[in-house]
Scaffold this active site. Structure first.
Site, PDB file in Angstrom:
ATOM      1  N   ALA A  55       0.789  -1.135  -0.113  1.00 56.42           N
ATOM      2  CA  ALA A  55      -0.023  -0.049  -0.154  1.00 56.42           C
ATOM      3  C   ALA A  55       0.921   1.294   0.030  1.00 56.42           C
ATOM      4  CB  ALA A  55      -0.853   0.027   1.247  1.00 56.42           C
ATOM      5  N   GLU A  56       1.898   1.214   0.749  1.00 58.46           N
ATOM      6  CA  GLU A  56       2.750   2.616   0.773  1.00 58.46           C
ATOM      7  C   GLU A  56       3.625   2.639  -0.340  1.00 58.46           C
ATOM      8  OE1 GLU A  56       2.860   4.727   3.048  1.00 58.46           O
ATOM      9  OE2 GLU A  56       1.780   3.866   4.752  1.00 58.46           O
ATOM     10  N   SER A  57       4.205   1.613  -0.988  1.00 57.59           N
ATOM     11  CA  SER A  57       5.309   1.797  -2.003  1.00 57.59           C
ATOM     12  C   SER A  57       5.154   0.786  -3.010  1.00 57.59           C
ATOM     13  CB  SER A  57       6.608   1.689  -1.344  1.00 57.59           C
ATOM     14  OG  SER A  57       7.087   0.528  -0.955  1.00 57.59           O
TER      15      SER A  57
END
Length: 166
Positions: A55-57
Site C-alpha cells: 500500500a505504501e510503495s
C-alpha cells in the site's frame, strides 16, 4: 479435434500467464526474508507488513512521498529518528522494513487494534487520538480522511493475497 485441443491448451496457458502477470503486478512480494525477520523481532504478522509495504510503495525502495516519507514503508525521517539512535538509510530495504515494522508494532500496542494502528500509520497518531476522543471510542472503523479510509481498506483487502505467500 487435435487442433481444438491445441487451441484450448494455448488459450489456457496464455490465460494463466496473464493472470499471474497481473497478480504479481498488483501484489508484488520482495524482501521476504527481511519481512520475516522484522515480523519475528517485533511480533507483527508478516502478512500485514507485506500488505503495508504494498500500500505504501508497491515494494519500490526509492519512493519519496509529497510529505517526504521515504522508502518501502514510507517512513518520515523524524519518525525513524525517534525509533533508533543509530545512523540509518531509509532507502535500504532491511533498515526501512525494520524501522517501519518497529513503528507499526508500537502503534498496534498503543491502540490495541490493528485497524486503528493502520489509521495512525497513515494519518498520524495525533489525528487518531483526536478522532478517538471526539467519538469517545477505543478504536476506529473509519476516519474523516477519505484517503486514509481507502488506505486501510486496501491493506485489509491485500491481506488475503499475501496470506499464502509468506
Amino acid at each position: 479435434m487435435k487442433k481444438l485441443i491445441i487451441l484450448l491448451s494455448t488459450f489456457l496457458i496464455i490465460s494463466v500467464s496473464l493472470y499471474l502477470f497481473i497478480f504479481n503486478a498488483l501484489y508484488p512480494l520482495k524482501y521476504k526474508n527481511e519481512i520475516l525477520i522484522a515480523a519475528q523481532t517485533y511480533a507483527v504478522d508478516p502478512v500485514l507488513i507485506a500488505a503495508v509495504i504494498n500500500a505504501e510503495s508497491s515494494f519500490k525502495t526509492n519512493t519519496i512521498s509529497k510529505k517526504n516519507a521515504v522508502g518501502l514503508m514510507q517512513l518520515l525521517p523524524s519518525t525513524a529518528e525517534s525509533l533508533t539512535d543509530e545512523a540509518f538509510d531509509l532507502f535500504d530495504p532491511k533498515t526501512n522494513i525494520t524501522l517501519g515494522t518497529k513503528y507499526l508494532a508500537y502503534l498496534i500496542k498503543k491502540f490495541k487494534d490493528v485497524d486503528t494502528a493502520l489509521f495512525a500509520y497513515n494519518a498520524g497518531e495525533g489525528n487518531v487520538l483526536r478522532w478517538l476522543s471526539e467519538q469517545n471510542k477505543d478504536k476506529l472503523q473509519t476516519c474523516p480522511f477519505k484517503e486514509t479510509n481507502a488506505y486501510v481498506k486496501k491493506i485489509k483487502n491485500s491481506l488475503k493475497f499475501y496470506r499464502n505467500r509468506i
